[in-house]
Structures are given as C-alpha cells and as structure tokens.
Motif scaffolding. Structure first.
Motif, short mmCIF file in Angstrom:
data_model
loop_
_atom_site.label_atom_id
_atom_site.label_comp_id
_atom_site.label_asym_id
_atom_site.label_seq_id
_atom_site.Cartn_x
_atom_site.Cartn_y
_atom_site.Cartn_z
N UNK A 82 5.19 13.36 23.07
CA UNK A 82 6.58 13.31 22.57
C UNK A 82 7.27 11.85 22.63
N UNK A 83 7.39 11.33 23.80
CA UNK A 83 7.97 9.91 23.88
C UNK A 83 7.59 9.12 22.67
N UNK A 89 10.85 8.92 15.78
CA UNK A 89 12.13 9.33 15.32
C UNK A 89 13.50 8.51 15.38
N UNK A 90 13.76 7.90 16.26
CA UNK A 90 14.60 6.84 16.43
C UNK A 90 14.94 6.10 15.21
N UNK A 91 13.69 5.60 14.95
CA UNK A 91 13.68 4.62 13.87
C UNK A 91 13.85 5.06 12.30
N UNK A 92 13.50 6.26 12.32
CA UNK A 92 13.19 6.97 10.83
C UNK A 92 14.54 7.93 10.62
N UNK A 93 15.02 8.51 11.57
CA UNK A 93 16.20 9.43 11.22
C UNK A 93 17.54 9.10 11.58
N UNK A 95 21.03 9.24 13.36
CA UNK A 95 21.21 9.83 14.62
C UNK A 95 22.06 11.20 14.59
N UNK A 96 23.00 11.30 13.64
CA UNK A 96 23.66 12.59 13.17
C UNK A 96 22.56 13.73 12.72
N UNK A 97 21.89 13.40 11.87
CA UNK A 97 20.56 14.39 11.39
C UNK A 97 19.94 14.78 12.71
N UNK A 98 19.40 13.82 13.53
CA UNK A 98 18.59 14.10 14.56
C UNK A 98 19.36 15.11 15.68
N UNK A 99 20.90 14.73 16.02
CA UNK A 99 21.47 15.63 16.75
C UNK A 99 21.45 16.93 16.42
N UNK A 100 22.03 17.00 15.09
CA UNK A 100 22.17 18.43 14.46
C UNK A 100 20.76 19.20 14.55
N UNK A 134 9.99 15.06 25.43
CA UNK A 134 9.80 13.73 25.14
C UNK A 134 10.58 13.13 23.91
N UNK A 135 10.52 13.98 23.07
CA UNK A 135 11.37 13.66 21.80
C UNK A 135 12.47 13.51 21.78
N UNK A 136 13.27 14.82 22.64
CA UNK A 136 14.64 15.04 22.60
C UNK A 136 15.30 13.79 23.48
#
Length: 239
Positions: A82-83, A89-93, A95-100, A134-136
């Motif tokens: 997950x890490x 994910x941090x590089x591609x998405x 932050x607001x979309x990720x948090x949602x 790990x992702x979160x």
C-alpha cells in the motif's frame, strides 16, 4: 502567520491528538492533520508522519507485552504494498479528490462493520487492512482507520500496543518511500520534530484514560474516531 501562532495552534492540536491516540490506539493524525493542513498545507503529509512515527515508541514502551506481533507482521506485508501505491497516488491524484475518496471509503467500512460484518484479525483481513492503510497513510497521513476496524473487538492494551507497533514500522516505510520519491522535504521533517514536545505532553496526559477505555467503551471510541476521520476527510476535500 507568525511562528508563535502556528506552534500554539498546531501544538494544541498535536497534544490533543496524542492524548486520543495514546488512550484509544489511533487519532493523532485525525485530530492534527486538518489543523496543520489549514495552517500550512505544504507541511503535509510529512510533518504528521514524523509525529506518527515517534508517538508509537512511547505507546509501545507502556504496553509492549500486549502487542499482537503475528498480526503486525501480516499487516505490514500489506502496508508495504500500500505504501508503494500511496506514493503513486500522491503523484497522480489531486489532494481534494483523494481525501474525498478516502473519506467515503472509511464511512462505508464503518457502516459495514456496525450493520453486519464482524472483522477479526486474520491473515487475510490484516493484509487487506494493511494495504489500504498504506495507501491512506502515505497519501493523507491518516492510516489508522482500516487497522482500527480489524482490532475493534480486542482488549484495550492489545489494541493500543498492536496499533503502535504497526504504525511505527508502517510510517517509517511511508517516510522512506516519500523521500525516495522526492515528496518529503526537510522543512516538513523539521516542523514535525519541533512539535514532538506537544505530542509527548499528550501521551503523559493519557495515562488515566487508558484504564477506563476497554471492551465496549474502546470499541465505541474507535468507531466514533474512524467515522469522524471519514467526515473530516470529506469536509476538508469539499471546502
């Protein structure tokens, strides 16, 4: 904003978050991340990850005998996967979309466990929860909810010690991955280190609460915290 104002407000949030996590097993990032994000979003997620790497050492020192070492090992297998995904994910998405997305997933998981699904710490559930954590955790610094849901029916000392062991190794993985990916900056680490005294104060203040939070009380507290984390992530993404 002056340094005095920043450290007064962020320090208070870190102290409260450390008190909650040292009592329940998770909660530092949940309480402090939204505050730090509002004060200075460029400090996220690195500054919070520094704190969530150090606090588990204090919690392990207090209750290490109760840690589920086998469970931690399985969860860390997932955390490793997950890490790596979290860095991508941090590089591609955005932050607001990720948090949602994360917030909605957290609330759905809580609804499932409250209504019908009873999770228990098996190898399968731990690897899956570790992967999601790990992702979160790498992307938002809030990686506690998946593992907290798996251990919600366990005794208080076991929950706190196990989560502490998982967080310590898991957060080190996240920090290393972000550093290798060029997404961890020296200023984040310095500010995180400067907030450690506030975190230590919260740990010390949590001692009376640990004796009270066990069994059904602990499970209720965990479910409330996990639910709040989902709401906070959604609100932060929409504002």
């Amino acid at each position: 904003m002056s340094d005095l104002v920043f450290f007064s407000v962020a320090g208070a949030a870190v102290l409260l978050g450390a008190l909650v996590q040292s009592s329940v097993g998770t909660g530092l990032a949940l309480v402090a991340a939204p505050v730090v994000s509002l004060l200075d979003p460029t400090l996220m997620p690195g500054s919070l990850l520094v704190l969530t790497a150090v606090l588990p050492l204090l919690n392990i020192g207090a209750e290490w005998r109760h840690a589920d070492v086998r469970g931690i090992s399985w969860a860390l297998v997932g955390r490793l996967v997950g890490t790596a995904a979290g860095v991508g994910v941090v590089a591609l998405l955005a932050p607001r979309a990720l948090g949602l997305i994360v917030g909605v997933m957290v609330l759905l998981a809580v609804a499932a466990t409250v209504s019908a699904v009873r999770l228990s710490p098996t190898p399968v559930t731990l690897v899956v929860a570790g992967t999601v954590s790990g992702v979160f955790g790498t992307a938002t610094a809030i990686g506690g909810p998946p593992i907290a849901l798996v251990y919600q029916h366990e005794k208080g000392p076991r929950v706190r010690a196990t989560l502490a062991g998982f967080f310590f190794v898991g957060v080190l993985l996240s920090l290393t991955a972000l550093a290798l990916g060029g997404q961890l900056h020296a200023r984040e680490v310095v500010v995180g280190g400067a907030l450690i005294p506030f975190m230590a104060a919260g740990f010390l203040l949590s001692r009376p609460l640990r004796r009270y939070l066990d069994g059904d009380r602990l499970r209720a507290a965990l479910l409330v915290l996990v639910s709040v984390s989902g709401v906070v992530l959604i609100a932060r993404s929409l504002l």
